[in-house]
Motif scaffolding. Structure first.
Motif, PDB file in Angstrom:
ATOM      1  N   LEU A 171       0.820  -1.265  -0.073  1.00 31.67           N
ATOM      2  CA  LEU A 171       0.019   0.108   0.082  1.00 31.67           C
ATOM      3  C   LEU A 171       0.636   1.300  -0.055  1.00 31.67           C
ATOM      4  O   LEU A 171       0.468   2.358  -0.753  1.00 31.67           O
ATOM      5  N   MET A 172       1.961   1.361   0.715  1.00 30.41           N
ATOM      6  CA  MET A 172       2.946   2.365   0.706  1.00 30.41           C
ATOM      7  C   MET A 172       3.470   2.654  -0.551  1.00 30.41           C
ATOM      8  O   MET A 172       3.491   3.772  -1.294  1.00 30.41           O
ATOM      9  N   ASN A 173       3.778   1.688  -1.466  1.00 30.39           N
ATOM     10  CA  ASN A 173       4.187   1.636  -2.839  1.00 30.39           C
ATOM     11  C   ASN A 173       3.279   2.314  -3.713  1.00 30.39           C
ATOM     12  O   ASN A 173       3.439   3.009  -4.534  1.00 30.39           O
ATOM     13  N   LYS A 174       1.967   1.774  -3.328  1.00 27.97           N
ATOM     14  CA  LYS A 174       0.659   2.256  -4.095  1.00 27.97           C
ATOM     15  C   LYS A 174       0.708   3.837  -3.821  1.00 27.97           C
ATOM     16  O   LYS A 174       0.431   4.521  -4.889  1.00 27.97           O
ATOM     17  N   ALA A 175       0.632   4.091  -2.596  1.00 22.90           N
ATOM     18  CA  ALA A 175       0.610   5.550  -2.344  1.00 22.90           C
ATOM     19  C   ALA A 175       2.087   6.356  -2.845  1.00 22.90           C
ATOM     20  O   ALA A 175       1.564   7.653  -3.131  1.00 22.90           O
ATOM     21  N   ASN A 176       2.900   5.786  -2.902  1.00 26.06           N
ATOM     22  CA  ASN A 176       4.059   6.628  -3.504  1.00 26.06           C
ATOM     23  C   ASN A 176       4.122   6.890  -5.096  1.00 26.06           C
ATOM     24  O   ASN A 176       4.348   8.011  -5.667  1.00 26.06           O
ATOM     25  N   TRP A 177       3.582   5.862  -5.945  1.00 25.81           N
ATOM     26  CA  TRP A 177       3.412   6.171  -7.288  1.00 25.81           C
ATOM     27  C   TRP A 177       2.361   7.198  -7.336  1.00 25.81           C
ATOM     28  O   TRP A 177       2.295   7.886  -8.313  1.00 25.81           O
ATOM     29  N   GLN A 178       1.276   6.974  -6.712  1.00 23.99           N
ATOM     30  CA  GLN A 178       0.195   7.944  -6.571  1.00 23.99           C
ATOM     31  C   GLN A 178       0.653   9.480  -6.287  1.00 23.99           C
ATOM     32  O   GLN A 178       0.456  10.390  -6.876  1.00 23.99           O
ATOM     33  N   THR A 179       1.652   9.413  -5.406  1.00 17.87           N
ATOM     34  CA  THR A 179       2.030  10.768  -4.798  1.00 17.87           C
ATOM     35  C   THR A 179       2.869  11.312  -6.054  1.00 17.87           C
ATOM     36  O   THR A 179       2.977  12.591  -6.344  1.00 17.87           O
ATOM     37  N   GLY A 180       3.558  10.599  -6.944  1.00 16.87           N
ATOM     38  CA  GLY A 180       4.411  10.790  -7.836  1.00 16.87           C
ATOM     39  C   GLY A 180       3.549  11.477  -8.918  1.00 16.87           C
ATOM     40  O   GLY A 180       4.146  12.616  -9.729  1.00 16.87           O
ATOM     41  N   ILE A 209      -1.980   9.560   2.777  1.00 16.83           N
ATOM     42  CA  ILE A 209      -1.060   8.786   4.092  1.00 16.83           C
ATOM     43  C   ILE A 209      -1.733   8.798   5.230  1.00 16.83           C
ATOM     44  O   ILE A 209      -1.747   7.525   5.755  1.00 16.83           O
ATOM     45  N   ILE A 210      -2.533   9.547   5.582  1.00 17.31           N
ATOM     46  CA  ILE A 210      -3.289   9.663   6.714  1.00 17.31           C
ATOM     47  C   ILE A 210      -4.136   8.481   6.927  1.00 17.31           C
ATOM     48  O   ILE A 210      -4.259   7.670   7.939  1.00 17.31           O
ATOM     49  N   TRP A 211      -4.902   8.400   5.892  1.00 19.89           N
ATOM     50  CA  TRP A 211      -5.970   7.224   5.638  1.00 19.89           C
ATOM     51  C   TRP A 211      -5.520   5.913   5.699  1.00 19.89           C
ATOM     52  O   TRP A 211      -5.818   4.952   6.596  1.00 19.89           O
ATOM     53  N   ASP A 212      -4.281   5.652   4.921  1.00 17.65           N
ATOM     54  CA  ASP A 212      -3.647   4.387   5.051  1.00 17.65           C
ATOM     55  C   ASP A 212      -3.070   4.212   6.441  1.00 17.65           C
ATOM     56  O   ASP A 212      -3.077   2.876   6.937  1.00 17.65           O
ATOM     57  N   GLY A 213      -2.393   5.097   7.037  1.00 15.05           N
ATOM     58  CA  GLY A 213      -2.055   5.005   8.301  1.00 15.05           C
ATOM     59  C   GLY A 213      -2.703   4.647   9.254  1.00 15.05           C
ATOM     60  O   GLY A 213      -2.661   3.689  10.121  1.00 15.05           O
TER      61      GLY A 213
END
Length: 302
Positions: A171-180, A209-213
């Motif tokens: 999920l972090m990696n998913k957030a990272n590419w969406q962040t990009g 990030i907050i939601w996933d966390g």
């Protein structure tokens, strides 16, 4: 994961594949952090994305450490072994994810409400003025590729292993590419003169990030306080735990069945019943339980 626990061969192969993938994850993330740091400038969206990329190192490192500890047998100080190390790593990743998300959200909202105008300068190369925003967008584009590939490879492994720490990393990696992608659009917006685009993109990133966390934190906390075995993505009873509970209640109708989760393993306790003679946990029939290796033990307490 050691063969000493009697896991199926494919599960052992999956954990080894996950370890190799996490080493690749760490290597690629370090290169992304370096590239993003060089191109960051004064962009709030770039700063938010850079911090999230740095935070992305926490789950793979925690996974590799937990995998090593899980190999260890019980000893004089840890009679039940080290199964919970995976859950501890999951909690660390969840806390870091939620805390940094809140901090970045605060910074982005402050920049937006104070109408902070971010400017991106130019640099002169071979007699031509080159806008630095191109370098920023190039860095953001690069930062989307490794997380997209690694995250897609992690998800099926996490589901087969029922590994919440590995799932959180996916999920972090998913957030990272969406962040990009969001950061790319934010910098592009600044190029069009939309001063609010940078902070707006940063708010969207940090909210994700907050939601996933928050979701990860609820599940991790539940596990470490002996909560029932939860599903990968939400704090509710997993399908495997339901199958174990149903089978035990049917076999021992006058008993009380308690379940808890230690790492990726399920432990059950039957209250009010004496252990049947020659009872074998591994041979006890449990309809609907596909991943039998997850059931670590069934204890009886009269």
């Amino acid at each position: 994961m050691s063969e000493r626990r009697g896991h199926p061969k494919e599960i052992v192969e999956d954990i080894r594949a996950a370890e190799r993938l996490e080493w690749w994850n760490i290597g690629w993330t370090i290169t992304i952090i370096a590239v993003m740091g060089l191109a960051m400038g004064s962009s709030q969206a770039m700063r938010t994305a850079w911090v999230e990329d740095a935070l992305g190192l926490v789950p793979p490192i925690a996974f590799l450490v937990a995998a090593r500890y899980e190999e260890r047998a019980s000893d004089a100080h840890f009679h039940y072994g080290f199964d919970r190390v995976n859950g501890l790593g999951f909690l660390i990743a969840a806390v870091a994810l939620a805390a940094v998300g809140l901090l970045l959200f605060k910074d982005a909202v402050t920049a937006l409400t104070t109408a902070e105008h971010v400017t991106i300068g130019s640099v002169r190369i071979w007699g031509h003025d080159v806008w630095l925003g191109w370098a920023m967008m190039g860095a953001q584009a690069y930062a989307t590729i490794p997380p997209l590939i690694i995250g897609r490879k992690e998800l099926p492994l996490a589901k087969r292993l029922r590994d919440k720490l590995l799932h959180t990393d996916a999920l972090m990696n998913k957030a990272n590419w969406q962040t990009g992608v969001a950061g790319f659009l934010g910098v592009a917006g600044l190029g069009f003169g939309w001063w609010w685009a940078d902070s707006g993109a940063a708010i969207l990133i940090s909210a994700s990030i907050i939601w996933d966390g928050w979701k990860a934190l609820k599940i991790a906390t539940s596990e470490l306080v002996d909560g029932v075995p939860c599903a990968l993505e939400e704090p509710k009873l997993s399908a495997e735990a339901k199958a174990v509970s149903t089978a035990l209640r049917k076999e021992f109708p006058k008993s009380k069945v308690l379940l808890r989760e230690t790492g990726r393993y399920i432990r059950a306790e039957v209250i009010g019943v004496k252990a049947p003679e020659e009872f074998d946990t591994k041979r006890f029939e449990i309809p609907g339980l596909k991943d039998r290796w997850r059931l670590e033990s069934i204890a009886f307490r009269p």
